[in-house]
Design a protein around this motif. Structure first.
Motif, short mmCIF file in Angstrom:
data_model
loop_
_atom_site.label_atom_id
_atom_site.label_comp_id
_atom_site.label_asym_id
_atom_site.label_seq_id
_atom_site.Cartn_x
_atom_site.Cartn_y
_atom_site.Cartn_z
N ARG A 59 0.67 -1.18 0.11
CA ARG A 59 0.13 -0.01 -0.12
C ARG A 59 0.78 1.29 0.05
O ARG A 59 1.73 1.27 0.76
CB ARG A 59 -0.91 -0.05 1.17
CG ARG A 59 -1.76 -1.18 1.27
CD ARG A 59 -2.25 -1.46 2.77
NE ARG A 59 -0.97 -1.71 3.54
CZ ARG A 59 -0.87 -1.61 4.80
NH1 ARG A 59 -1.99 -1.22 5.64
NH2 ARG A 59 0.28 -1.82 5.50
N ARG A 101 -6.05 6.00 7.49
CA ARG A 101 -5.20 4.86 6.51
C ARG A 101 -3.87 4.90 6.63
O ARG A 101 -3.11 6.01 7.19
CB ARG A 101 -5.68 5.28 5.25
CG ARG A 101 -7.01 5.34 4.78
CD ARG A 101 -7.53 5.34 3.23
NE ARG A 101 -6.47 4.29 2.69
CZ ARG A 101 -6.63 4.40 1.18
NH1 ARG A 101 -6.95 5.41 0.71
NH2 ARG A 101 -5.96 3.35 0.48
N ARG A 102 -3.13 3.99 6.67
CA ARG A 102 -1.81 3.43 6.87
C ARG A 102 -1.19 3.02 5.50
O ARG A 102 -1.80 2.12 4.92
CB ARG A 102 -1.51 2.73 7.96
CG ARG A 102 -2.04 2.99 9.40
CD ARG A 102 -1.20 4.43 9.75
NE ARG A 102 -1.85 5.11 10.95
CZ ARG A 102 -2.71 6.03 11.03
NH1 ARG A 102 -3.22 6.40 9.85
NH2 ARG A 102 -3.13 6.49 12.05
N PHE A 103 -0.05 3.33 5.11
CA PHE A 103 0.50 2.79 3.87
C PHE A 103 1.91 2.21 4.28
O PHE A 103 2.63 2.61 5.13
CB PHE A 103 0.76 4.22 3.13
CG PHE A 103 -0.64 4.50 2.53
CD1 PHE A 103 -1.33 4.16 1.51
CD2 PHE A 103 -1.04 5.71 3.23
CE1 PHE A 103 -2.64 4.73 1.07
CE2 PHE A 103 -2.20 6.21 2.95
CZ PHE A 103 -3.12 5.75 1.52
N ASP A 104 2.36 1.27 3.17
CA ASP A 104 3.84 0.81 3.53
C ASP A 104 4.71 1.64 2.93
O ASP A 104 6.05 1.78 3.52
CB ASP A 104 3.78 -0.49 2.87
CG ASP A 104 2.88 -1.50 3.27
OD1 ASP A 104 2.79 -1.58 4.51
OD2 ASP A 104 2.24 -2.17 2.36
N ASP A 121 2.47 9.92 10.70
CA ASP A 121 1.36 8.99 10.94
C ASP A 121 0.57 7.90 9.98
O ASP A 121 0.08 7.24 10.49
CB ASP A 121 0.36 9.95 11.62
CG ASP A 121 0.92 10.39 13.00
OD1 ASP A 121 2.04 9.99 13.40
OD2 ASP A 121 0.15 11.49 13.26
N SER A 122 0.97 8.36 8.75
CA SER A 122 0.22 7.69 7.61
C SER A 122 0.97 6.41 7.21
O SER A 122 0.63 5.66 6.38
CB SER A 122 0.28 8.37 6.21
OG SER A 122 -0.88 9.75 6.44
N ALA A 139 2.75 2.95 7.89
CA ALA A 139 2.33 1.51 8.76
C ALA A 139 3.81 1.50 9.54
O ALA A 139 4.89 1.67 9.09
CB ALA A 139 2.21 0.30 7.64
N PRO A 140 3.58 0.39 10.25
CA PRO A 140 4.97 0.33 11.16
C PRO A 140 6.02 -0.55 10.16
O PRO A 140 5.53 -1.37 9.39
CB PRO A 140 4.32 -0.95 12.06
CG PRO A 140 3.03 -0.66 12.28
CD PRO A 140 2.44 -0.13 10.98
N GLY A 176 7.19 1.14 7.70
CA GLY A 176 7.10 1.74 6.44
C GLY A 176 8.11 2.79 6.06
O GLY A 176 8.91 3.07 6.93
#
Length: 72
Positions: free
Chosen positions: A4, A41-44, A62-63, A65-66, A68
């Motif tokens: 993502r 939402r979270r993105f890679d 903050d957008s 993902a862990p 990312g």
């Protein structure tokens, strides 16, 4: 593997949400005056080109993902 990612570009705040192997979506958002469009939402990966608005940097982080990746 599913990735993502979101890409931000231009002075006008264009954004594209990219999902390999699936349809991508593109939209235009006012990234400086309107609410942050990716709050839930979270993105890679977050890729930013030709855009610098320092007050939004916390939302960009903050957008992610862990684990990312932010490319600025």
């Amino acid at each position: 593997m599913s990735l993502r990612a979101v890409l931000f570009w231009s002075l006008f705040g264009g954004a594209a949400s990219v999902l390999p192997g699936q349809d991508s979506s593109t939209f235009t958002a006012d990234l400086e005056a309107a609410p942050w469009p990716f709050a839930s939402r979270r993105f890679d990966a977050v890729v930013v080109t030709n855009y610098l608005h320092r007050p939004r940097f916390p939302q960009l982080l903050d957008s992610l993902a862990p684990g990312g990746l932010l490319l600025y």
